[in-house]
Design an enzyme around this catalytic site. Structure first.
Site, PDB file in Angstrom:
ATOM      1  N   CYS A   2       0.847  -1.184   0.000  1.00 40.69           N
ATOM      2  CA  CYS A   2       0.000   0.000   0.000  1.00 40.69           C
ATOM      3  C   CYS A   2       0.889   1.243   0.000  1.00 40.69           C
ATOM      4  CB  CYS A   2      -0.938   0.102   1.198  1.00 40.69           C
ATOM      5  SG  CYS A   2      -2.179  -1.189   1.259  1.00 40.69           S
ATOM      6  N   ARG A  27       3.970  -0.329  -4.813  1.00 40.86           N
ATOM      7  CA  ARG A  27       3.718  -0.875  -3.475  1.00 40.86           C
ATOM      8  C   ARG A  27       2.390  -1.628  -3.381  1.00 40.86           C
ATOM      9  NH1 ARG A  27       6.995   1.699   0.366  1.00 40.86           N
ATOM     10  NH2 ARG A  27       5.626   0.924   1.976  1.00 40.86           N
ATOM     11  N   GLU A 487      16.378 -18.563  -7.170  1.00 42.09           N
ATOM     12  CA  GLU A 487      16.057 -17.201  -7.598  1.00 42.09           C
ATOM     13  C   GLU A 487      15.478 -17.206  -9.014  1.00 42.09           C
ATOM     14  OE1 GLU A 487      15.552 -14.516  -6.259  1.00 42.09           O
ATOM     15  OE2 GLU A 487      15.833 -12.952  -7.750  1.00 42.09           O
ATOM     16  N   LYS A 609       5.712  -4.459  -3.850  1.00 46.71           N
ATOM     17  CA  LYS A 609       7.155  -4.364  -3.728  1.00 46.71           C
ATOM     18  C   LYS A 609       7.633  -4.436  -2.282  1.00 46.71           C
ATOM     19  CE  LYS A 609      11.209  -3.650  -5.440  1.00 46.71           C
ATOM     20  NZ  LYS A 609      11.753  -4.845  -6.118  1.00 46.71           N
TER      21      LYS A 609
HETATM   22  C1  F6R Z   1      11.007 -11.149  -5.384  1.00 48.32           C
HETATM   23  C2  F6R Z   1      10.885 -10.089  -4.416  1.00 48.32           C
HETATM   24  C3  F6R Z   1      10.518 -10.448  -3.018  1.00 48.32           C
HETATM   25  C4  F6R Z   1      11.391  -9.663  -2.037  1.00 48.32           C
HETATM   26  C5  F6R Z   1      10.934  -9.927  -0.601  1.00 48.32           C
HETATM   27  C6  F6R Z   1      11.832  -9.260   0.408  1.00 48.32           C
HETATM   28  O1  F6R Z   1      11.363 -10.658  -6.629  1.00 48.32           O
HETATM   29  O2  F6R Z   1      11.069  -8.947  -4.713  1.00 48.32           O
HETATM   30  O3  F6R Z   1      10.622 -11.816  -2.806  1.00 48.32           O
HETATM   31  O4  F6R Z   1      12.708 -10.050  -2.222  1.00 48.32           O
HETATM   32  O5  F6R Z   1       9.635  -9.473  -0.429  1.00 48.32           O
HETATM   33  O6  F6R Z   1      11.859  -7.879   0.224  1.00 48.32           O
HETATM   34  P1  F6R Z   1      12.987  -6.974   0.832  1.00 48.32           P
HETATM   35  O7  F6R Z   1      14.263  -7.358   0.190  1.00 48.32           O
HETATM   36  O8  F6R Z   1      12.563  -5.590   0.486  1.00 48.32           O
HETATM   37  O9  F6R Z   1      13.011  -7.234   2.299  1.00 48.32           O
END
Ligand code: F6R
Length: 614
Positions: A2, A27, A487, A609
């Protein structure tokens, strides 16, 4: 998760809010809404993206005049994505409106009590309950909106970043946060609140990052007050950001994801800038240097993260154990936080997060700190919550990552972890001078090697066209390439919706081999290194079952290129550095497949995100 943005100033709020929401759309993007306060509060909201809301407002020629407003782009938690569940939500008397990022955990209890008091609700959200609670408290105690918000929040359990406006106070915006990010932007006669700095930076680079339990009241005349729920004033420093607006644009690329894949030669170099000098023979990180005595005596490293960052951490396990000879464990932050983990004084805890706001990682850090651990953050977003709560750390300096699928953050995280392992291994005398020097030199040329791989884009696109209709895919790798297999599979499933699994290649025969038939693409990372012969056997096993083999091989490979249905060459490099190269073709492969399947590459369904809820 959000996005929220609010404005108070002299300009028309609506266009600024819409512009800000477009920056925040990564987001969450299942519904959007705006509230403008002029004579009363006008709320416009729609299922779908910011563009859908704009189209709705334009075709209905709605009046959006007003110099105070707020907007929200949603990633649904409570209640399906539709018009009625979209934010903003209003109080029963329509005099208050709220936008919210987070989850009110005790909303059912609160809702029941409010219904008994005569409140009725239009949506299925926890957020609507909160604005009714604020209304109830305000009317009952005859409070100014700031006091009412504070009093109501004392009854709330959960995570929130909220903005509240009140028809009776047309010159004031109230913001509050707990476990969800909120940034206050101080412009020239205009003030902003945002989930992050992206909707603000165009207008001002002066910001204050609010802390948990902070409540801010911003007056149109520029006066603002930050206090905690108990009314105690809290002082904050104003920070000047050096984020550039161009970094938030696509820069001629069709998608942010493609731009970010192509940025990697630069972002990897940037993450190592000033931290590595191969000709002088050193690798050092400022955040570690200050604590190197403590860190180098660590008996164990614990790495915590989620998603792609967890995959980087898994590469870290191989690197720290091999180069620094420190036993390393990799934890899903979401699991770590809900068991009773054993943390010892001589543990070195590392938390990885691109956004620096992931709720599970934040909670795991808090638990580790409570147990006395020293926690080091590897974070991309400057000023984010994880960057602020960790004891020390290193920014990866990859610049804003807007595509929901993480790409450049992965390679920059691994660059930092590699530097950490080298620094630590050298300090501890666990790596020979010649191996140390060799790895430093090879690390320094990784950006050039990545550039070479990016030139294979057309060939990768062709392979994508051959396998785009698959229903499933298997990714196999060994050693350093096992996390890359995970990955690769994650990238494919999250943006193309093809079911994909990553496996250590040797594990295939313990189950997944049953899935292999002539329709199954098997992407094998088969670089010419320690387990090469074993990988050759694994490929034979796949071929014997008619699987379609796509192999990532080194340029000098002679054997696998003859066996594979398709191959993608990458330059040879020292084995510990392979993930930095082998992941690049997998990112491009997923990108092209998703595009060919008509998927929204930058905003895949159901995802967001920054995962600021559990
Ligand atoms: C996959 C992706 C998510 C993030 C995860 C952790 O492409 O983006 O799996 O890696 O939500 O997010 P961060 O790194 O922001 O803690």
């Amino acid at each position: 998760m959000c996005g929220i943005v609010a404005y108070i100033g002299k300009q028309q709020a609506y266009p600024l809010i819409i512009d800000g929401l477009k920056k925040l759309e990564y987001r969450g993007y299942d519904s959007t809404g705006v509230a403008i306060l002029e004579q009363g509060i006008s709320v416009f909201k729609k299922k779908g993206k910011v563009q859908d809301l704009e189209n709705f407002i334009n075709t209905e020629t709605k009046n959006t005049n007003g110099t105070l407003g707020m907007g929200h782009t949603r990633w649904a938690t409570h209640g399906e994505p539709n018009d009625k569940n979209a934010h903003p939500h209003t109080s029963g008397n329509q005099e208050l409106a709220i936008i919210h990022n987070g989850i009110i955990e005790n909303y059912t209890t609160l809702k029941k009590a409010l219904i008994e008091l005569g409140h009725s609700f239009k949506s299925d959200t926890d957020t609507e309950v909160l604005i009714h609670l604020i209304e109830e408290v305000q009317l009952k105690h005859n409070l100014h909106i700031e006091e009412a918000v504070k009093k109501a929040l004392q009854k709330v359990v959960g995570a929130y970043a909220i903005v509240v406006i009140d028809k009776k106070s047309p010159d004031i915006i109230i913001g509050a946060r707990n476990s969800s990010p909120l940034v206050f932007g101080l412009g020239q006669d205009e003030y902003f609140l945002g989930s992050d700095a992206s909707p603000i930076i165009k207008h001002t680079n002066k910001v204050i990052y609010l802390n948990d339990e902070d409540v801010i009241s911003i007056n149109r005349n520029g006066d603002y007050n930050i206090s905690n729920l108990k009314n105690k004033t809290v002082s904050h420093q104003i920070k000047e950001l050096d984020l550039k607006i161009e970094e938030l644009e696509k820069d001629g690329f069709d998608h942010f994801m493609l731009k970010e894949i192509y940025q990697q030669p630069a972002t990897i170099a940037q993450s190592m800038k000033g931290r590595l000098n191969a000709s002088e023979g050193w690798a050092v990180l400022g955040g570690m240097k200050q604590h190197i005595n403590r860190i180098s005596k660590s008996k164990r490293i614990i790495m915590m993260a989620c998603g792609t960052s967890w995959h980087s951490a898994l590469v870290g396990e191989y690197l720290f154990e091999e180069i620094a000879r420190i036993p390393t464990e990799v934890e899903y932050a979401s699991e770590f936080r809900y068991r009773n983990p054993i943390i010892k004084e001589d543990d070195f805890v590392i938390a990885l997060s691109q956004s620096g706001e992931t709720a599970d990682t934040l909670a795991a850090i808090e638990i580790a700190k409570e147990k006395g651990a020293f926690v080091y953050g590897i974070v991309n977003v400057v000023g984010s919550s994880i960057a602020r709560i960790t004891d020390s750390g290193s920014y990866i300096h990859a610049g804003p990552e807007i595509g929901v699928a993480s790409t450049k953050a992965f390679t920059s995280q691994i660059s930092i972890i590699t530097l950490m392992a080298l620094y630590l291994g050298h300090e501890r005398g666990m790596i020979s001078e010649s191996d140390y020097r060799e790895l430093l030199s090879e690390l320094e040329v990784v950006p050039k090697r990545v550039e070479q791989i990016l030139k294979k884009n057309d060939h990768i696109k062709y392979i994508a066209s051959e396998i785009k209709s698959a229903a499933n895919a298997l990714y196999l790798g060994r050693g350093y390439n096992f996390p890359v297999a995970l990955e690769g599979a994650l990238k494919l499933k999250e943006i193309s919706y093809i079911h994909a699994e990553g496996y250590p290649a040797a594990e295939m025969k313990h189950g997944p081999i049953a899935l292999i038939d002539m329709y199954m693409p098997v992407i094998v990372i088969a670089t010419n290194q320690s387990a090469y012969e074993k990988i050759v056997s694994n490929i034979q096993e796949v071929k014997a079952r008619k699987g379609i083999v796509i192999a990532i091989i080194n340029e000098d490979d002679t054997i696998i290129r003859e066996m594979a249905d398709f191959f993608i060459e990458i330059p040879s490099i020292a084995e510990p550095l392979t993930p930095l190269l082998s992941v690049i073709p997998l990112q491009l492969l997923s990108y092209h497949i998703a595009l060919m399947r008509g998927c929204n590459v930058d905003q895949p369904r159901n995802l967001a995100k920054s995962v600021t809820v559990e």
